[in-house]
Each structure stands twice: as structure tokens, then as C-alpha cells.
Design an enzyme around this catalytic site. Structure first.
Site, mmCIF file in Angstrom:
data_model
loop_
_atom_site.group_PDB
_atom_site.id
_atom_site.type_symbol
_atom_site.label_atom_id
_atom_site.label_comp_id
_atom_site.label_asym_id
_atom_site.label_seq_id
_atom_site.Cartn_x
_atom_site.Cartn_y
_atom_site.Cartn_z
ATOM 1 N N ASP A 126 0.827 -1.206 0.000
ATOM 2 C CA ASP A 126 0.000 0.000 0.000
ATOM 3 C C ASP A 126 0.859 1.252 0.000
ATOM 4 O OD1 ASP A 126 -2.058 1.830 0.292
ATOM 5 O OD2 ASP A 126 -2.276 1.506 2.442
ATOM 6 N N ASP A 332 -2.153 5.277 -5.661
ATOM 7 C CA ASP A 332 -2.287 4.476 -4.444
ATOM 8 C C ASP A 332 -2.465 3.004 -4.803
ATOM 9 O OD1 ASP A 332 -2.788 3.429 -1.968
ATOM 10 O OD2 ASP A 332 -4.717 4.426 -1.684
#
Length: 522
Positions: A126, A332
Site C-alpha cells: 500500500d 495508491d
């Protein structure tokens, strides 16, 4: 599931013979193609059956926990590959730089090892958050016997068990929650709240070794001490996925592993992630990319720095949508799909809608997508508008994977894979498919290049059936096969064939149902 005895030896020999037959390297190359990771691919299975008669029934099935464990195991021994020249070596996890695109929200995962003795965790990668955490001394954690992770090799970590582990004191510069400390020598607590409603991880911070290895012709083990969360309480989406076994934050904060490695001088302050169209990927710490990649500068906010970039316009087919100043989407990898706020969401969706030929679907679905279209049973191709993002640097980012395909016994439909957001604009992982994305924190730029994650030259990869899909989802009366594509002006023509195989996820993902977690993002 391990093979044993004579069966294992013969199968292993046949496997390498098959690799020589299928993926013979050209003269002058020092390594085989990364197709080595497709040990149990359909091509190798069929070749072994037809040439030797040896049974492959006990080989792990694509999508099974044994399959993923085997891929990670074999990735360790495949070295000697430098994706970019660097004064410092590229570094990756001791289990290899392989990442896998699993059915836990369609994120990419990597196997990491921490502590002494080493404990394995399959963690979601992430870039939208900083902290690396794993379930530890659990008070409220995800069920480790969940079918989503059951069988994937993993252990139980505790800083009290690891001989190299220790609790991070509140006096440490990496303790951001000193106001919650009872004293300077007490344990440093942490709590991270994520964008998804009521989703968080909390516990205490610890220091321990992360087992890494250099990515060169003579790999060396590196065991730096890093800070990560001993995650005692998980809430919200983490209890049902997509981070059942932990989350590896890759953000710009001082607590993130890339920051710790760079500050210690082990790597250049940059890393790359490659998102293959077949569900496989790569992660390399210290990778600055290549001189021929496209780049644009980060726009780093002081309060909460993220990988934001400045976009000037987005082209959807023949239409160009100008972006208002100050709209700064975040790249992201911890978000499955692309989230956009109005008016951009509606502008892109309506522009896409006006240029497709298929009728708007009225089929009720749990999918979080609004712009969906019916695929007729006799349809041979889909013509979709190309999507291209222009950055403030003038560089163009060509979106290779703008749609998903939903199949059911009732109707096949495809959807523009964007989700309406209340405020944040996020370029999610689906838009990154087919690219190597370089997060060069040293230069402050995002780099990208259309890339084959298996070869250093980015050459086209042989088509393989994606292991990211369970066998039950790989059936469709008229699956779309985007491997057979042509470009028609500002559109991409995707040819459809009647097939019992799942569509290759270079442009689409095929599945029967979408879990509610897909509507959640970090």
C-alpha cells in the site's frame, strides 16, 4: 502441497526441460525469462502430459494456497536480474520480488519474513499509507483460518518470542504517538485509521529485522532493523479482507520501510512496483527506473505527504476533459479501483458512455460501478474509448485496463472501472496494470513505463491464464479475450471469443460476484 520421492524428482526434471523448450533464452542473456514463475502453467502441464505421460494431478492448482506458496518459494532462487543500473544494489524480500494479485480486493501481495526465527506474512502492498503492520498478540484480528488465506504459509509473531525483537520506546524519534505514552520508556502505541469506514489497525510499535536480499548476480542477505506495528486490534474491512495477514505501508513518512532503508544508506531513495497483466508483479527497493520512462513531479503536502501528482487533462476517446487547477490525484496501490470525485467522475463517465456502442445495462449488481453495458451472446468484439492521462510535465499515462467484465448465468456486462468518491481522487491499481511504476522519492517524481514484469527489456510476455482468479470464475459462455486487440483511432477494439477460459486481465477481470470489500479502499 509438496511433491515427494521419485515423483518430485521426475516432475522437477521435466519442469526444467519444459522451461528450456518453452522459454529458451537468447544467446548473451545471463538469466532465463521470468516465465520460470509459471511453474504450473497450462503450457507446462500440457507439455509434460503429452511428452512424458507423467501425472500432473498432484501439482498445485492455479489460485490455491499451495500454488502461491510454491511460486514464492521458487522466486527466492531466481536472481541475477537488475531492472535498472544503480550505484547501490536493488533490494527485495528474501522470498523474492514476486507480487501476486489475489482475490482479496484485487490488490497485490508479497511474502515477507520478519524476526528471529523468521516468521512469514502475506501482506498487502500500500503506497497510500506509511506503517507496516502484522497481526500480533491479537485481541481482535482477522480469522487466520479464513478460506482467503488458509493454507498460505504464515506464522505467529511476537516481539517476546523473537530474539531480535524489542518494543519501540516512546523516546524514539519514530514514535508519533507520544501524547498517548505514560512515560518516555513506555511502549510506543500506534493507531492508523484508513479511509474505508471504521477501518483501523492499532497496537504497539516494535523494532525487528526484516529479511531482505540484494537483486544482483551474487545476492547477499540483508537483515536491517525496521519499525512496524504489532497489530493487536483490527477493525472494519481488515476483519474480512483485504489485509487479513498484514499491510506493508510504502508511503513517504519516516516510519515506512522505504524511508528507513534509504535513511540507513542501504538503498537509493526510490522503489518500483510492476503490475503485470497476468496477475503477477514485482517490487524492488532502490530502483530508479530507466532513462526512457515518462515522469512527473510529486506534489507533496506537508501535513500528510502522499504520492500526489498534477493532472492537466484526461482524454476519453475523442474527448479531452480539462482538469481544474489543484485537483491532485494520488497514486495508491492500496486501492483496488480508481476513485474520482465530481465533477471529474461524471465528466469521464458521461464521455465514456456517449462513445460506447453497447446498451446501458439494467442488470442489478453488487458491483460498485455505475457505467455498465450489456454484452450480447453473439458479440465478437467490444470497442471502448481509450483513456489517457496528461500530467503537468506533459507526459502521458496510457490507461491499459479501464474496464472490468462481470459474468453470470443471466448476462455478461462490462463496466468502466471507476468509483464515485466523496472527495478524494485516487488512481487505483487497476489503472496501473501493464506498467512499471517508479516512486522516486529522491528526485520527487513518479515514473512509469508500459512494461512486461518478467523481462528487463519490457518485451511482450507469452499469454498465460491468470492465477489471480479462482477456477470457478474461469467459465463464461462468451468471455472477452483482450489479448486479441486492435487500436481504431481513439478506441481500443477488444475481440470476444466463445471460450471456457477466463479473460486475460490486461484489460478486464472476470468474476461472478464482487465482495462488498471492493467498495472499500484505504
Amino acid at each position: 502441497m509438496a511433491l515427494s520421492g521419485v515423483s518430485f524428482m521426475s516432475s522437477t526434471l521435466l519442469f526444467f526441460l519444459a522451461l528450456l523448450f518453452l522459454f529458451h533464452p537468447s544467446v548473451g542473456k545471463t538469466t532465463f525469462s521470468f516465465e520460470l514463475h509459471h511453474k504450473f502453467s497450462d503450457q507446462v502441464r500440457d507439455w509434460v502430459r503429452s511428452t512424458s505421460g507423467v501425472s500432473v494431478d498432484n501439482w498445485p492448482q492455479p489460485g490455491s494456497p499451495e500454488y502461491y506458496n510454491t511460486l514464492f518459494h521458487h522466486d527466492r532462487v531466481l536472481r541475477g536480474r537488475n531492472l535498472a543500473a544503480s550505484s547501490t544494489p536493488l533490494v527485495t524480500f528474501v522470498d523474492g520480488n514476486l507480487t501476486l494479485h489475489l482475490q482479496l480486493g484485487f490488490l497485490h501481495y508479497a511474502m515477507v519474513e520478519i524476526g528471529t526465527p523468521a516468521v512469514k506474512f502475506l501482506v498487502a502492498l500500500d503506497t497510500g499509507s506509511d506503517l507496516f503492520w502484522v497481526p500480533c498478540q491479537c485481541i481482535q484480528c482477522a480469522n487466520s483460518t479464513s478460506p482467503l488465506v488458509q493454507g498460505v504459509e504464515s506464522g505467529v509473531y511476537s516481539p517476546n518470542i523473537s530474539t531480535t525483537g524489542k518494543y519501540l520506546p516512546c523516546s524514539s524519534d519514530l514514535c508519533d504517538s507520544r501524547t498517548l505514552c505514560s512515560g518516555t520508556n513506555s511502549q510506543c502505541p500506534y493507531k492508523v485509521d484508513y479511509v474505508s469506514a471504521n477501518t483501523s489497525s492499532s497496537g504497539v510499535l516494535v523494532e525487528d529485522v526484516l529479511h531482505l536480499i540484494t537483486e544482483d548476480s551474487q545476492p547477499k542477505a540483508i537483515n536491517p532493523s525496521v519499525v512496524f506495528g504489532c497489530g493487536q486490534i483490527q477493525t472494519g474491512a481488515f476483519l474480512r479482507g483485504p489485509a487479513l495477514n498484514g499491510l506493508f505501508g510504502l508511503g513517504l513518512g519516516n516510519q515506512s520501510v522505504p524511508s528507513i532503508l534509504a535513511n540507513s544508506g542501504l538503498i537509493a531513495n526510490s522503489f518500483s512496483m510492476c503490475f503485470g497483466s497476468d496477475g503477477f508483479g514485482r517490487i524492488n527497493f532502490g530502483d530508479k527506473g530507466s532513462s526512457d520512462q515518462e515522469e512527473t513531479s510529486f506534489v507533496v503536502a506537508q501535513s500528510h505527504p502522499t504520492y500526489q501528482i498534477n493532472v492537466t487533462d484526461i482524454q476519453v476517446g475523442a474527448n479531452v476533459i480539462s482538469i481544474r487547477p489543484g485537483l491532485l490525484p494520488i497514486f495508491d496501490t492500496g486501492t483496488s479501483f480508481t476513485y474520482l470525485a465530481d465533477p471529474l467522475y461524471t465528466d469521464i463517465g458521461d464521455s465514456f458512455d456517449k462513445q460506447v456502442k453497447e446498451p446501458r445495462s439494467t442488470l442489478n449488481s453488487t458491483a460498485p460501478f455505475e457505467y455498465c453495458y450489456d454484452i450480447s451472446s453473439n458479440q465478437n468484439s467490444i470497442l471502448i474509448p481509450k483513456i489517457n492521462i496528461t500530467m503537468s510535465s506533459g507526459a502521458n499515462f496510457n490507461v491499459l485496463n479501464p474496464i472490468v467484465v462481470l459474468t453470470s448465468q443471466v448476462q455478461n456486462i462490462y463496466c468502466l472501472a471507476i468509483v464515485k468518491s466523496d472527495g478524494l481522487n485516487i488512481i487505483g491499481q487497476n489503472f496501473m496494470t501493464g506498467h512499471r511504476i517508479v516512486f522516486n522519492r529522491e528526485k520527487g517524481v513518479l515514473g512509469w513505463k508500459e512494461f512486461n514484469c518478467y523481462n528487463t527489456d519490457g518485451a511482450a510476455t507469452p499469454s498465460v491464464k491468470s492465477p489471480a482468479m479462482s477456477p470457478t470464475s474461469a467459465v463464461s459462455p462468451s468471455a472477452v479475450n483482450p489479448e486479441d486487440t486492435t487500436t481504431v483511432g481513439n478506441r481500443t477494439q477488444i475481440h470476444a471469443t466463445s471460450s471456457g477460459h477466463a479473460a486475460h486481465p490486461a484489460f478486464v477481470y472476470v468474476f461472478f460476484t464482487i465482495l462488498s470489500v471492493l467498495a472499500s479502499f484505504f
